[in-house]
Design a protein around this motif. Structure first.
Motif, short mmCIF file in Angstrom:
data_model
loop_
_atom_site.label_atom_id
_atom_site.label_comp_id
_atom_site.label_asym_id
_atom_site.label_seq_id
_atom_site.Cartn_x
_atom_site.Cartn_y
_atom_site.Cartn_z
N MET A 177 1.06 -1.40 -0.02
CA MET A 177 -0.21 -0.23 -0.08
C MET A 177 0.85 1.35 0.09
N SER A 178 0.59 2.21 -0.59
CA SER A 178 1.16 3.09 -1.20
C SER A 178 1.40 3.53 0.33
N ASP A 179 2.92 4.82 0.63
CA ASP A 179 3.09 5.74 2.05
C ASP A 179 1.81 7.07 2.05
N ASN A 180 1.14 7.01 0.82
CA ASN A 180 0.33 7.77 1.14
C ASN A 180 -1.01 7.81 1.18
N ILE A 181 -1.52 6.53 1.27
CA ILE A 181 -3.04 6.32 0.78
C ILE A 181 -2.63 6.44 2.99
N LEU A 182 -4.35 6.33 3.27
CA LEU A 182 -4.21 6.18 4.92
C LEU A 182 -5.19 5.43 5.01
N ILE A 183 -6.26 5.39 4.35
CA ILE A 183 -7.67 4.36 4.26
C ILE A 183 -7.97 3.87 3.07
N LYS A 184 -8.09 2.66 3.42
CA LYS A 184 -8.12 1.88 2.11
C LYS A 184 -9.47 1.07 2.08
N ALA A 185 -10.90 1.45 1.23
CA ALA A 185 -11.39 0.65 1.09
C ALA A 185 -11.71 -0.11 0.31
N LEU A 241 -12.11 3.08 -1.84
CA LEU A 241 -12.20 4.21 -1.98
C LEU A 241 -10.33 4.33 -1.41
N ASP A 242 -9.85 5.20 -2.03
CA ASP A 242 -8.32 5.29 -1.42
C ASP A 242 -8.69 6.72 -0.52
N ILE A 243 -8.38 6.84 0.90
CA ILE A 243 -7.97 8.67 1.55
C ILE A 243 -7.01 8.76 1.54
N LYS A 244 -6.07 9.44 1.20
CA LYS A 244 -4.85 9.93 1.21
C LYS A 244 -4.63 10.58 2.45
N GLU A 253 -5.34 14.80 2.32
CA GLU A 253 -6.81 15.39 1.75
C GLU A 253 -7.65 15.57 2.25
N VAL A 254 -8.52 16.12 1.64
CA VAL A 254 -10.15 16.65 1.82
C VAL A 254 -11.64 15.57 1.08
N THR A 255 -11.78 14.63 1.45
CA THR A 255 -12.15 13.56 0.79
C THR A 255 -13.78 13.95 1.28
N VAL A 256 -14.62 14.85 0.38
CA VAL A 256 -16.06 14.80 0.33
C VAL A 256 -16.83 14.58 -0.15
N ILE A 257 -18.01 13.74 1.00
CA ILE A 257 -18.65 13.24 -0.25
C ILE A 257 -20.20 13.42 0.22
N ILE A 258 -20.79 13.41 -1.62
CA ILE A 258 -22.02 13.94 -1.71
C ILE A 258 -22.82 12.71 -2.12
N GLY A 259 -24.04 12.98 -2.27
CA GLY A 259 -25.23 12.02 -3.04
C GLY A 259 -26.83 12.64 -2.49
N ILE A 290 -11.26 -3.48 5.62
CA ILE A 290 -10.91 -1.56 5.22
C ILE A 290 -9.72 -1.50 5.57
N LEU A 291 -8.18 -1.21 5.06
CA LEU A 291 -7.25 -0.75 5.83
C LEU A 291 -6.79 0.21 6.14
N PHE A 292 -6.71 0.42 7.28
CA PHE A 292 -6.19 1.99 8.14
C PHE A 292 -4.65 1.98 8.65
N ASN A 293 -3.73 2.42 7.38
CA ASN A 293 -2.44 2.22 7.94
C ASN A 293 -1.85 1.33 8.06
#
Length: 246
Positions: free
Chosen positions: A1-9, A28-31, A34-40, A64-67
């Motif tokens: 997993m990339s060092d920059n990815i904090l959470i990987k779903a 979804l990858d949370i880097k 980053e500010v990841t905004v979820i709308i819908g 879900i992978l966290f760190n």
């Protein structure tokens, strides 16, 4: 997993009963930073997905992978990882019998084993940042909705989390109080705080989001930068949604 990815779903599914698919295979990858905004639309699965990220909702499938740690593995101590995930809800969830200062220092003292002096010093610094240092000895019942939500945000920050999860943090507020809460969130974004925000506030998504995710029917329909999502939507479903909300 990339060092920059904090959470990987990966392939997150969530079923309620046999017939309701709240989430139907979300990747979804949370880097970091980053500010990841979820709308819908309502019922699209966005809040359920956010709650799956720290296992407040247990996914029916996927992981879900966290760190780099698989927190959906039954052998994982989720409480250790939850301490690194700040969560802000619609309805504040403050302890009504505790003062603002005690609300903020309870977690650091009990879970992080911080000293009373250290926890209170950090809490007062954070209260000052959101303009509420004079409310340290007040009880939640003595605060406005906007003040309660600002306290809820800085209470989460007292734990020094690696990511902040926001579940429609302004939806329970009177319109004139929304701005004061969004202002705190904008400041966090400027400081490089990793954030995942479920919101109906399209202006915030446009201005602060690094990336915007559009969900519908338990799936990610489209994702991109704010300019791409709001300025050049590709799917008919997103175009229809934006026509109704902007």
């Amino acid at each position: 997993m990339s060092d920059n990815i904090l959470i990987k779903a990966e392939g997150i599914k969530k079923y309620f009963g046999k017939s309701i698919k709240a989430l139907d295979g979300v990747d979804l990858d949370i880097k970091k930073g980053e500010v990841t905004v979820i709308i819908g639309p309502s019922g699209s699965g966005k809040s359920t997905f956010l709650r799956c990220l720290n296992l407040l909702e247990m996914p029916t499938g996927g992981r879900i992978l966290f760190n780099g740690n698989d927190i959906t593995d039954k052998n994982t101590n989720i409480n250790v990882h939850r301490m690194k995930m700040g969560m802000v809800f619609q309805h504040f969830n403050l302890f009504t019998n505790l003062t603002v200062l005690n609300n903020m220092t309870l977690g650091p003292r009990k879970l992080l084993k911080e000293s009373k002096e250290s926890a209170e010093k950090r809490a007062m610094e954070l209260l000052k940042r959101v303009g509420l240092e004079d409310r340290a000895e007040a009880y939640p019942s003595q605060l406005s909705g906007g003040q309660k939500q600002r306290i809820a945000i800085v209470r989460a920050l007292c734990m020094n989390p690696e990511v902040m999860l926001f579940d429609e943090p302004t939806s329970a507020l009177d319109p004139e109080m929304v701005g004061e809460v969004l202002e705190v969130m904008k400041q966090l974004a400027k400081e490089g705080t990793t954030m995942v925000v479920v919101t109906h506030e399209m202006g915030f998504a446009k201005e602060v989001g690094s990336r915007v995710i559009f969900m519908d029917g338990g799936k990610i329909v489209e994702e991109g930068t704010p300019d791409e999502i709001f300025g050049n939507p590709k799917s008919e479903r997103l175009k229809t949604f934006l026509a109704k909300v902007i």
